[in-house]
Design a protein around this motif. Structure first.
Motif, short mmCIF file in Angstrom:
data_model
loop_
_atom_site.label_atom_id
_atom_site.label_comp_id
_atom_site.label_asym_id
_atom_site.label_seq_id
_atom_site.Cartn_x
_atom_site.Cartn_y
_atom_site.Cartn_z
N LEU A 104 0.94 -1.26 -0.10
CA LEU A 104 0.00 0.11 -0.11
C LEU A 104 0.82 1.09 -0.09
N MET A 105 2.26 1.26 0.00
CA MET A 105 3.02 2.17 0.03
C MET A 105 3.95 2.33 -1.04
N PRO A 106 3.50 2.34 -2.37
CA PRO A 106 4.39 1.88 -3.61
C PRO A 106 5.42 2.87 -3.76
N ASN A 107 5.51 4.14 -3.31
CA ASN A 107 6.54 5.18 -3.41
C ASN A 107 7.42 5.22 -2.19
N LEU A 108 7.36 4.02 -1.37
CA LEU A 108 8.24 4.37 -0.15
C LEU A 108 9.74 4.27 -0.67
N LYS A 109 10.52 4.86 -0.17
CA LYS A 109 12.18 5.05 -0.45
C LYS A 109 12.96 4.57 0.53
N VAL A 110 12.48 4.45 1.46
CA VAL A 110 13.58 4.32 2.63
C VAL A 110 13.03 2.89 3.68
N VAL A 111 13.52 2.00 3.70
CA VAL A 111 13.24 0.75 4.48
C VAL A 111 14.32 0.74 5.61
N ASP A 112 14.12 0.67 7.04
CA ASP A 112 14.94 0.47 7.93
C ASP A 112 14.90 -0.79 8.68
N THR A 140 11.34 -13.27 -0.02
CA THR A 140 12.03 -14.62 -0.53
C THR A 140 11.31 -15.83 -0.14
N ASP A 141 10.88 -16.15 1.02
CA ASP A 141 10.26 -17.31 1.48
C ASP A 141 9.01 -17.42 0.88
N ASP A 142 8.44 -16.50 1.13
CA ASP A 142 6.60 -16.36 0.63
C ASP A 142 6.66 -15.98 -0.76
N ASN A 143 7.72 -15.32 -1.64
CA ASN A 143 7.62 -15.07 -2.72
C ASN A 143 6.74 -13.80 -2.97
N ARG A 144 6.77 -13.06 -2.07
CA ARG A 144 6.01 -11.75 -2.05
C ARG A 144 6.94 -10.65 -2.71
N THR A 145 7.28 -10.69 -3.93
CA THR A 145 8.14 -9.69 -4.59
C THR A 145 7.41 -8.34 -4.59
N ASP A 146 6.04 -8.44 -4.64
CA ASP A 146 5.21 -7.12 -4.91
C ASP A 146 5.41 -6.33 -3.55
N LEU A 147 6.00 -6.81 -2.39
CA LEU A 147 6.19 -6.21 -1.29
C LEU A 147 7.23 -5.38 -1.17
N ILE A 148 8.25 -5.45 -2.46
CA ILE A 148 9.47 -4.44 -2.45
C ILE A 148 8.93 -3.23 -3.12
N PRO A 149 9.13 -2.26 -2.53
CA PRO A 149 8.68 -0.95 -3.12
C PRO A 149 9.53 -0.57 -4.26
N LYS A 150 8.77 0.01 -5.52
CA LYS A 150 9.58 -0.05 -6.88
C LYS A 150 10.58 1.04 -6.72
N ARG A 151 10.26 2.19 -5.82
CA ARG A 151 10.97 3.24 -5.68
C ARG A 151 12.08 3.36 -4.48
N LEU A 152 12.50 2.00 -4.12
CA LEU A 152 13.26 1.99 -2.81
C LEU A 152 14.69 2.39 -3.10
#
Length: 481
Positions: free
Chosen positions: A215-223, A236-248
């Motif tokens: 729900l946060m597609p524009n997220l740039k910072v992941v701590d 990786t384990d659940d294959n939820r690649t959609d969780l990785i923000p595209k603009r990280l």
């Protein structure tokens, strides 16, 4: 149409008036807003960053705590264009201060070396995280009413942000506990516009944030609060690649034997999805250094890398491989400790960095030596090949004296920004610094001895490009004064 009087501010028009009012101090804006309706309408338009900080005397009971929620409601209602909110309320403080500090924008990241910041140098927060967490538990046992009161303040401020800050893009809270409902509400309302959403000290709700990353597609910072407990495993384990923000853009992670393989898979996913990651901050257990460096080619866009190792430093070949794997690298921060190793040789580290990074495109270097006694006359002299450096940050436990500055002027002629800790500053030091023709800023944390004269300070002030000399948080000289 009526023509404004010659002595009226209205003759400037709203745009210029808004720019002029922006120069007022934050407190003064509340005082001068009554000057005219135009000022009342414009004076807060460029207030976009609010930081709630707590630095007051200690208290022993909950009655000692004062928090003026009405004041903050007024601030948030008047400042309609707030985009950045940071909340940090300590257990032993009241909350009564507001400051304006701009968070680094994408453009500023290109000009600013931000990995090892002032807090790292001033109070070694990173080394004391474990002690800090245990202190919080102990505090909860002794004074649960105070602990609960602080949590209540955090919740009140979070609710206030939710209600009043419609333009929010960056949010950071140092709360230990946050209601799931609050996290979900913030993500639900601001998710698509959020670039930063950080809870560095959060204990239980990290997974809740991770599950809503889509729900946060524009997220740039992941701590670390998100990465360790969710994003890596889910992608990786659940294959939820959609969780990785595209603009990280910024990623902060801790690596050891248990998760280095997952990190390798994560980097491969980011490479395939062409994630534009530019800044990477890693705390690495020594035995996995080689694996981590081998993963870096997947981040072809990396410009900033911050690495912290504890027992065994990175050797020359590993530095060279890191540089080859990151062709766009511009800023490099390296922190290592000899706390658990009596054989750590800092001179070897500096020599390796000098050999590998000298004459390259890396123009900002930050070195932090933890619990290592250092002869800084030698250290600066050993950076003689890095003449391209424009920014140098040094954090240590030994006092830096005059010979360091003499060598600095000789070996790093292009230096523009210098930030160091534990300094004995004299007239000779300032005279040596004045020989750096490009020097613009000089920042000192923990001035051990300041035996310099105002006349010698003029040596720096007379430099055409010099702008600011700061000791800790106190500005000694600024051309903007």
């Amino acid at each position: 149409m009526a023509i404004p009087a010659k002595d009226s501010f209205e003759r400037f028009g709203d745009d210029l008036t808004e720019d002029l009012l922006d120069y007022l101090q934050f407190d003064d804006k509340f005082y001068y807003e009554c000057i005219s309706r135009q000022w009342q309408r414009l004076v807060y338009n460029k207030v976009n960053t609010v930081e709630v900080v707590a630095h007051e005397t200690e208290f022993n009971k909950v009655d000692d705590m004062s928090f003026d929620l009405l004041k903050w409601q007024t601030i948030f209602k008047k400042c309609r264009y707030i985009t950045t909110v940071s909340i940090d309320i300590s257990f032993n403080s009241t909350v009564n201060e507001i400051t304006e500090e701009d968070f680094a924008t994408d453009e500023e990241i290109a000009e600013e070396f931000v990995f090892i910041d002032e807090n790292d140098i001033i109070n070694e927060d990173e080394m004391e995280n474990e002690d800090e967490n245990s202190d919080d538990d102990h505090y909860y046992e002794i004074q649960p009413e105070v602990f609960n009161r602080v949590d209540q303040i955090y919740e009140q401020m979070t609710d206030l942000v939710f209600k009043e800050c419609s333009h929010l893009t960056r949010f950071k809270s140092m709360a230990l506990i946050v209601r799931n409902e609050s996290v979900i509400a913030l993500i639900g309302k601001f998710g698509r516009q959020l670039e930063t959403f950080q809870f560095p000290r959060l204990i239980d709700q990290c997974l809740q944030i991770t599950q809503n990353l889509s729900l946060m597609p524009n997220l740039k910072v992941v701590d670390k609060s998100i990465a360790i407990d969710g994003l890596i495993s889910s992608s990786t384990d659940d294959n939820r690649t959609d969780l990785i923000p595209k603009r990280l853009r910024v990623f902060d992670y801790y690596l050891d034997d248990n998760n280095v393989d997952k990190f390798a898979k994560f980097t491969d996913i980011c490479s395939k999805r062409k994630i534009p990651l530019s800044r990477l901050k890693l705390e690495i257990r020594d035995q996995v250094i080689d694996k981590v460096i081998n993963c870096l080619p997947c981040f072809a866009s990396l410009t900033d890398i911050n690495i912290y190792v504890e027992k065994r430093h990175i050797n020359r070949e590993q530095f060279r491989q890191l540089l080859n794997n990151c062709p766009k690298l511009k800023r490099f921060a390296y922190k290592f400790s000899a706390k658990f190793s009596a054989t750590m040789n800092y001179k070897t580290v500096v020599s390796d960095i000098n050999e590998v990074f000298g004459g390259t495109h890396v123009w900002a270097l930050s070195l932090a030596f933890v619990e290592i006694p250092i002869d800084f006359e030698m250290t600066c002299d050993m950076l003689n090949r890095c003449r391209q450096l424009r920014r140098l940050t040094l954090s240590c436990y030994d006092i830096i004296r005059d010979p360091f500055f003499v060598n600095l002027a000789i070996n790093l002629p292009n230096l523009r920004d210098l930030c160091i800790s534990y300094v004995e500053l004299t007239d000779q030091s300032l005279e040596s610094l004045s020989k750096l023709q490009q020097l613009a800023t000089f920042t000192v944390h923990r001035l051990e001895n300041g035996n310099y004269s105002e006349s010698r300070l003029m040596y720096l002030e007379m430099r055409p490009k010099f702008r600011q000399f700061t000791v800790t948080h106190r500005c000694i000289y600024s051309q903007f004064d």
